[in-house]
Design an enzyme around this catalytic site. Structure first.
Site, PDB file in Angstrom:
ATOM      1  N   GLU A 113       0.741  -1.057  -0.122  1.00 45.10           N
ATOM      2  CA  GLU A 113       0.048  -0.213   0.048  1.00 45.10           C
ATOM      3  C   GLU A 113       0.942   1.318  -0.037  1.00 45.10           C
ATOM      4  O   GLU A 113       2.040   1.339   0.220  1.00 45.10           O
ATOM      5  CB  GLU A 113      -1.012   0.043   1.216  1.00 45.10           C
ATOM      6  CG  GLU A 113      -2.049  -1.033   0.904  1.00 45.10           C
ATOM      7  CD  GLU A 113      -2.949  -1.142   2.317  1.00 45.10           C
ATOM      8  OE1 GLU A 113      -3.019  -0.138   3.125  1.00 45.10           O
ATOM      9  OE2 GLU A 113      -3.841  -2.032   2.299  1.00 45.10           O
ATOM     10  N   HIS A 233      -9.516   8.964   2.329  1.00 43.94           N
ATOM     11  CA  HIS A 233      -9.270   8.217   1.417  1.00 43.94           C
ATOM     12  C   HIS A 233      -9.324   8.577   0.015  1.00 43.94           C
ATOM     13  O   HIS A 233     -10.399   8.973  -0.421  1.00 43.94           O
ATOM     14  CB  HIS A 233      -9.960   6.805   1.692  1.00 43.94           C
ATOM     15  CG  HIS A 233      -9.193   5.607   1.266  1.00 43.94           C
ATOM     16  ND1 HIS A 233      -9.209   5.330   0.039  1.00 43.94           N
ATOM     17  CD2 HIS A 233      -8.542   4.623   1.872  1.00 43.94           C
ATOM     18  CE1 HIS A 233      -8.411   4.073  -0.235  1.00 43.94           C
ATOM     19  NE2 HIS A 233      -8.318   3.562   0.659  1.00 43.94           N
ATOM     20  N   ARG A 279      -1.360   8.546   0.680  1.00 46.32           N
ATOM     21  CA  ARG A 279      -2.672   8.896   0.607  1.00 46.32           C
ATOM     22  C   ARG A 279      -3.066  10.588   0.731  1.00 46.32           C
ATOM     23  O   ARG A 279      -3.896  10.874   0.031  1.00 46.32           O
ATOM     24  CB  ARG A 279      -3.508   8.429   1.729  1.00 46.32           C
ATOM     25  CG  ARG A 279      -4.015   7.124   1.610  1.00 46.32           C
ATOM     26  CD  ARG A 279      -4.752   6.744   2.678  1.00 46.32           C
ATOM     27  NE  ARG A 279      -4.769   5.288   2.730  1.00 46.32           N
ATOM     28  CZ  ARG A 279      -5.319   4.420   3.438  1.00 46.32           C
ATOM     29  NH1 ARG A 279      -5.777   4.907   4.497  1.00 46.32           N
ATOM     30  NH2 ARG A 279      -5.043   3.111   3.330  1.00 46.32           N
ATOM     31  N   HIS A 340     -11.998   9.358   6.084  1.00 45.70           N
ATOM     32  CA  HIS A 340     -11.530   7.850   6.341  1.00 45.70           C
ATOM     33  C   HIS A 340     -11.036   7.661   7.635  1.00 45.70           C
ATOM     34  O   HIS A 340     -11.696   6.599   8.046  1.00 45.70           O
ATOM     35  CB  HIS A 340     -10.555   7.354   5.176  1.00 45.70           C
ATOM     36  CG  HIS A 340     -10.297   5.782   5.270  1.00 45.70           C
ATOM     37  ND1 HIS A 340     -11.184   4.856   5.263  1.00 45.70           N
ATOM     38  CD2 HIS A 340      -9.126   5.324   5.496  1.00 45.70           C
ATOM     39  CE1 HIS A 340     -10.874   3.740   5.189  1.00 45.70           C
ATOM     40  NE2 HIS A 340      -9.425   3.989   5.594  1.00 45.70           N
ATOM     41  N   ARG A 375      -1.512   9.059   8.579  1.00 44.02           N
ATOM     42  CA  ARG A 375      -1.513   7.813   9.191  1.00 44.02           C
ATOM     43  C   ARG A 375      -0.902   6.765   7.906  1.00 44.02           C
ATOM     44  O   ARG A 375      -1.225   6.912   6.756  1.00 44.02           O
ATOM     45  CB  ARG A 375      -2.778   7.162   9.708  1.00 44.02           C
ATOM     46  CG  ARG A 375      -2.773   5.694   9.688  1.00 44.02           C
ATOM     47  CD  ARG A 375      -4.278   5.283  10.127  1.00 44.02           C
ATOM     48  NE  ARG A 375      -5.065   5.293   9.247  1.00 44.02           N
ATOM     49  CZ  ARG A 375      -5.437   4.284   8.545  1.00 44.02           C
ATOM     50  NH1 ARG A 375      -5.156   3.108   8.699  1.00 44.02           N
ATOM     51  NH2 ARG A 375      -6.391   4.544   7.266  1.00 44.02           N
TER      52      ARG A 375
HETATM   53  C1  SIN Z   1      -7.603   0.468   2.340  1.00 44.25           C
HETATM   54  O1  SIN Z   1      -7.838  -0.472   2.289  1.00 44.25           O
HETATM   55  O2  SIN Z   1      -7.416   1.119   1.427  1.00 44.25           O
HETATM   56  C2  SIN Z   1      -7.805   0.985   3.736  1.00 44.25           C
HETATM   57  C3  SIN Z   1      -6.741   0.544   4.661  1.00 44.25           C
HETATM   58  C4  SIN Z   1      -6.503   1.555   5.698  1.00 44.25           C
HETATM   59  O3  SIN Z   1      -7.054   2.683   5.835  1.00 44.25           O
HETATM   60  O4  SIN Z   1      -5.293   1.326   6.636  1.00 44.25           O
END
Ligand code: SIN
Length: 549
Positions: A113, A233, A279, A340, A375
């Site tokens: 991620e 998000h 993000r 989010h 975060r």
């Molecule tokens: C996601 O799956 O994009 C969310 C994961 C997160 O917020 O840490």
């Protein structure tokens, strides 16, 4: 209902349930939850849980570095070190409780991620939260020392004076099926009420995420920190629903690309890391694209993942698209940013203690210091299990600290509390029979007020802020507050009313914090102060009931 030797957990997500399971080995635990037990924010977590040291090329130092980079100067390094070092052991416990993380052969499948320099995200497809919640609820059901009460809304903390200091002794709760108020006393209260995404018009959080824990703790005098850092998000399904359907960041980790509606990829114009930039960067880029071009959304192109891989790795996204007649491989997936996660919360120390004795907190409701100003993806479930564990260790005396920071000690040994306790905040109109006064405003009226607040927060305290908009937000929230107070003559009388009260309090905290930070850092971007100002603002924003900023 009153039992001061009991440990009370408020909330039934990952933080509340792991804490309950650990403490129940020693003490009886009562878990209360305001809707059904599975109605938690955890259920909505898609991506997974970051754990360093499982992949061949990874170690906690690298995870620490990524966490500190994301935190933009405000991450508490000691806290982050604890989380990345202890996290792997906590994740193994989840597996022991029955969580089935996806495997490739004998090894865990590790996802990628934004902001992570290595593959380190354990997942259950894109339904990780659901799987964790399932396993934990099953483990709780097997545990005779844990009682779960559904449809019990904590409306305020019970606070009493002991030896010259305030001590939390449980909660005043509304059993909203019966319409009755109950004093649930306990030696220790553990707040695990989750976040406050419902402050915003567009959010991936469920309707229960109304800032209840932060608002209650603040009313009771516990400090809250860094409420201005709201994570948006980048990829919620457009058009948004409530809650918005989340397309996991892991999709971009597996090669999905953000494009304009005409098909042009645009993220490289904003950041060399492209669609996998952190993000905050991606959300702001999408916001700019939509604003500059007058577009309603951008497109997530998933063609890098063959349809069968998409279906297998992201069953939630595949199902979400199917049920809305979206063909992701033909058209891409229309997406917009949505609120989010809140990095701020009730300030806690390395053992999950708040500054109000007897009150612990973990999960999204808490501010431990790990997230700083932004975060890192998939660090929050990890933070929740690490601090739930540490709080349980402290409470049961298994391990514990020297007195830490300035926090007052919570009593370790359950004892009978002879003093009368009282709720710390909202004054409730109790009727002689213990019921709640019945003259509630119509629900549609409360819903309309909630939506007005959500719209105000979305428009004035969103991804990009300005001094003028934040001032307008202050005025708008104050006007809503006044309207609400007149409506109830000072006290809400229903679940929806308490939620609205808590949303207003949380909104006030977010706006005050955002106005006080006259710089841009991490998730807080103010176009009137577009640079970080390390000299003045390299510090947390801490608010107490008595703070005037
Ligand atoms: C996601 O799956 O994009 C969310 C994961 C997160 O917020 O840490």
């Amino acid at each position: 209902m009153t039992d001061p030797s009991r440990v009370l957990v408020v909330g039934s997500g990952i933080a509340g349930l792991t804490f309950a399971l650990k403490v129940a080995r020693h003490l009886p635990v009562l878990v209360i939850t305001k809707k059904r037990r599975a109605d938690s924010n955890t259920n909505f977590a898609r991506g997974g849980i970051a754990a360093a040291g499982l992949g061949p090329d990874d170690d906690p130092e690298l995870h620490l570095r990524d966490t500190l980079d994301a935190g933009a100067g405000l991450t508490d390094q000691e806290v982050a070190e604890v989380v990345v070092r202890e996290g792997v052991e906590r994740v193994r416990e989840l597996v022991d409780w029955g969580v089935r993380f996806r495997r490739e052969g004998a090894r865990f499948s590790l996802g990628m991620e934004g902001g992570h320099s290595r593959r380190r995200i354990l997942h259950a497809g894109d339904r990780t939260g659901k799987e964790i919640e399932r396993a934990l609820l099953e483990a709780v059901a097997r545990d005779e020392n844990i009682q779960v009460l559904e449809h019990f809304l904590a409306v305020d903390l019970l606070v009493t004076r002991v030896g010259g200091q305030d001590v939390c002794r449980g909660v005043l709760a509304l059993d909203h099926r019966k319409g009755e108020l109950r004093s649930l006393t306990a030696s220790t209260t553990f707040l695990a009420t989750g976040g406050s995404g419902q402050l915003f018009l567009h959010t991936t959080n469920p309707r229960i995420a109304t800032g209840d824990g932060v608002a209650m703790a603040y009313r009771a005098g516990a400090p809250v920190a860094n409420m201005e850092f709201i994570q948006f998000h980048p990829t919620a399904l457009y058009p948004t629903e409530n809650p918005a359907f989340l397309l996991s960041e892991a999709l971009r980790g597996e090669g999905a690309v953000l494009r304009r509606r005409d098909g042009t990829p645009f993220m490289e114009e904003y950041d060399p890391r492209g669609s996998l930039a952190p993000r905050d960067v991606v959300a702001r880029a999408i916001h700019a694209e939509m604003k500059d071009r007058g577009e309603s959304h951008v497109v997530l192109d998933v063609s890098a993942l063959p349809p069968e891989d998409f279906e297998a790795r992201f069953p939630g996204a595949a199902e979400g698209c199917r049920s809305r007649d979206i063909d992701p491989h033909a058209d891409g997936i229309p997406v917009v940013p949505a609120a989010h996660y809140i990095c701020g919360g009730v300030r806690t120390d390395l053992w999950g203690r708040t500054e109000l004795a007897g009150l612990f907190a973990a999960g999204e409701v808490a501010h431990t210091g790990i997230h700083g100003a932004n975060r890192l993806a998939s660090n929050s479930l990890l933070e929740a299990v690490v601090f739930s564990h540490r709080a349980a260790e402290f409470l049961t005396g298994a391990s514990g600290p020297e007195p830490i920071h300035t926090h007052t000690e919570a009593p370790r040994n359950p004892e009978r509390d002879p003093e009368a306790t009282g709720p710390a905040g909202i004054s409730w109109p109790e009727e002689p029979n213990g019921g709640v006064a019945a003259d509630e405003p119509p629900l549609e009226h409360l819903e309309a007020l909630r939506i007005r607040l959500q719209r105000l927060m979305w428009e004035k305290v969103g991804i990009v802020r300005s001094d003028r908009e934040l001032k307008e937000a202050t005025e708008g929230v104050a006007a809503l507050r006044q309207e609400v107070e007149e409506l109830w003559k000072g006290s809400p009388r229903s679940v929806e009313g308490v939620e609205l009260e808590n949303l207003l309090t949380t909104a006030e905290l977010v706006v005050r914090s955002a106005r006080s930070r006259k710089e841009s850092r991490g998730l807080h971007y103010n176009r009137d102060h577009p640079q970080a100002d390390d000299h003045r603002f390299s510090r947390d924003t801490v608010l107490r009931r008595s703070t005037t900023i």
